[in-house]
Design a protein around this motif. Structure first.
Motif, PDB file in Angstrom:
ATOM      1  N   SER A   5      54.358 -13.158   1.080  1.00 42.91           N
ATOM      2  CA  SER A   5      53.568 -13.596   2.237  1.00 42.91           C
ATOM      3  C   SER A   5      53.484 -12.516   3.314  1.00 42.91           C
ATOM      4  O   SER A   5      52.521 -12.483   4.077  1.00 42.91           O
ATOM      5  CB  SER A   5      54.143 -14.883   2.829  1.00 42.91           C
ATOM      6  OG  SER A   5      55.332 -14.630   3.544  1.00 42.91           O
TER       7      SER A   5
ATOM      8  N   ARG B  75      48.803 -16.604   4.159  1.00 42.16           N
ATOM      9  CA  ARG B  75      49.144 -17.794   4.939  1.00 42.16           C
ATOM     10  C   ARG B  75      49.567 -18.943   4.030  1.00 42.16           C
ATOM     11  O   ARG B  75      50.527 -19.652   4.303  1.00 42.16           O
ATOM     12  CB  ARG B  75      47.972 -18.235   5.810  1.00 42.16           C
ATOM     13  CG  ARG B  75      47.713 -17.332   6.986  1.00 42.16           C
ATOM     14  CD  ARG B  75      46.683 -17.883   7.965  1.00 42.16           C
ATOM     15  NE  ARG B  75      45.382 -18.131   7.345  1.00 42.16           N
ATOM     16  CZ  ARG B  75      44.867 -19.349   7.126  1.00 42.16           C
ATOM     17  NH1 ARG B  75      45.526 -20.428   7.456  1.00 42.16           N
ATOM     18  NH2 ARG B  75      43.677 -19.475   6.576  1.00 42.16           N
ATOM     19  N   VAL B  76      48.839 -19.135   2.937  1.00 44.27           N
ATOM     20  CA  VAL B  76      49.180 -20.205   2.000  1.00 44.27           C
ATOM     21  C   VAL B  76      50.547 -19.931   1.363  1.00 44.27           C
ATOM     22  O   VAL B  76      51.381 -20.837   1.227  1.00 44.27           O
ATOM     23  CB  VAL B  76      48.082 -20.372   0.929  1.00 44.27           C
ATOM     24  CG1 VAL B  76      48.543 -21.278  -0.195  1.00 44.27           C
ATOM     25  CG2 VAL B  76      46.809 -20.905   1.568  1.00 44.27           C
TER      26      VAL B  76
ATOM     27  N   LEU C  53      49.674 -22.608   8.242  1.00 39.10           N
ATOM     28  CA  LEU C  53      48.357 -23.181   7.931  1.00 39.10           C
ATOM     29  C   LEU C  53      47.397 -23.101   9.114  1.00 39.10           C
ATOM     30  O   LEU C  53      46.185 -23.021   8.923  1.00 39.10           O
ATOM     31  CB  LEU C  53      48.513 -24.633   7.465  1.00 39.10           C
ATOM     32  CG  LEU C  53      49.224 -24.801   6.124  1.00 39.10           C
ATOM     33  CD1 LEU C  53      49.426 -26.275   5.813  1.00 39.10           C
ATOM     34  CD2 LEU C  53      48.471 -24.096   5.004  1.00 39.10           C
TER      35      LEU C  53
END
Length: 189
Positions: A69, A78-79, A144
């Protein structure tokens, strides 16, 4: 908001990296963690060793997810941060429940949480894991909600440093408490 997520990911790399390494660095270390987990009396006997291995595997997965990430830009990063934070929150929540149950059963349970040494399990371990789980749950929402615009490099550098230091403090909290706790009279230093 993205800088806060970067700081959290850096902290997760350190906390779970130290934890996984401490438990998996040798067979003896993994056996020590397994014995500690057995002493909690929350997992049926035949499942203790597999659960210990799963915990270490999840810790390694969290470290890998947090690192990914940090280097993957945009929505994918982001996910990945959200999924990693969520996985960490679930693991920490499960450990918190186990700690609470072990504490409720009375003294005698130990914590080989970071694999290096075994210490008596205390309410402080529960507080630490609940605070970390809460931060990770917040990390899901922050990741998120963060935009896809890249954060300023200086902000990222500060966040990585601050997260790593915070992670190190969490990982070595028991040692720091021991260092600053009064020693009983007659006990050597």
């Amino acid at each position: 908001m993205r800088v806060a997520v970067v700081g959290l990911m850096a902290a997760l790399v350190v906390v779970f990296g130290v934890s996984a390494f401490g438990k998996a660095r040798s067979r003896a270390a993994l056996r020590g963690f397994t014995a500690s987990l057995r002493g909690w009396r929350v997992v049926p006997g035949p499942l203790v060793a597999p659960v210990a291995v799963v915990v270490v595997g999840l810790e390694v997965t969290i470290v890998a997810g947090a690192l990914v990430s940090l280097v993957v830009p945009g929505a994918a990063g982001r996910v990945c941060a959200a999924v990693t934070s969520g996985l960490a929150a679930v693991l920490l929540a499960a450990l918190s429940v186990g700690i609470a149950l072990a504490l409720r059963r009375g003294p005698g349970a130990t914590c080989a949480c970071f694999g290096a040494t075994e210490r008596p399990l205390t309410p402080g371990h529960l507080v630490r894991d609940v605070v970390l789980a809460t931060a990770c749950a917040a990390g899901v929402a922050l990741a998120l909600a963060a935009g896809d615009a890249p954060a300023e490099p200086a902000g990222v550098a500060v966040a990585v440093f601050a997260g790593a230091v915070a992670g190190l403090l969490v990982a070595r909290l028991d040692d720091l408490i021991d260092l600053f706790s009064p020693r009983p009279a007659g006990r050597g230093r």
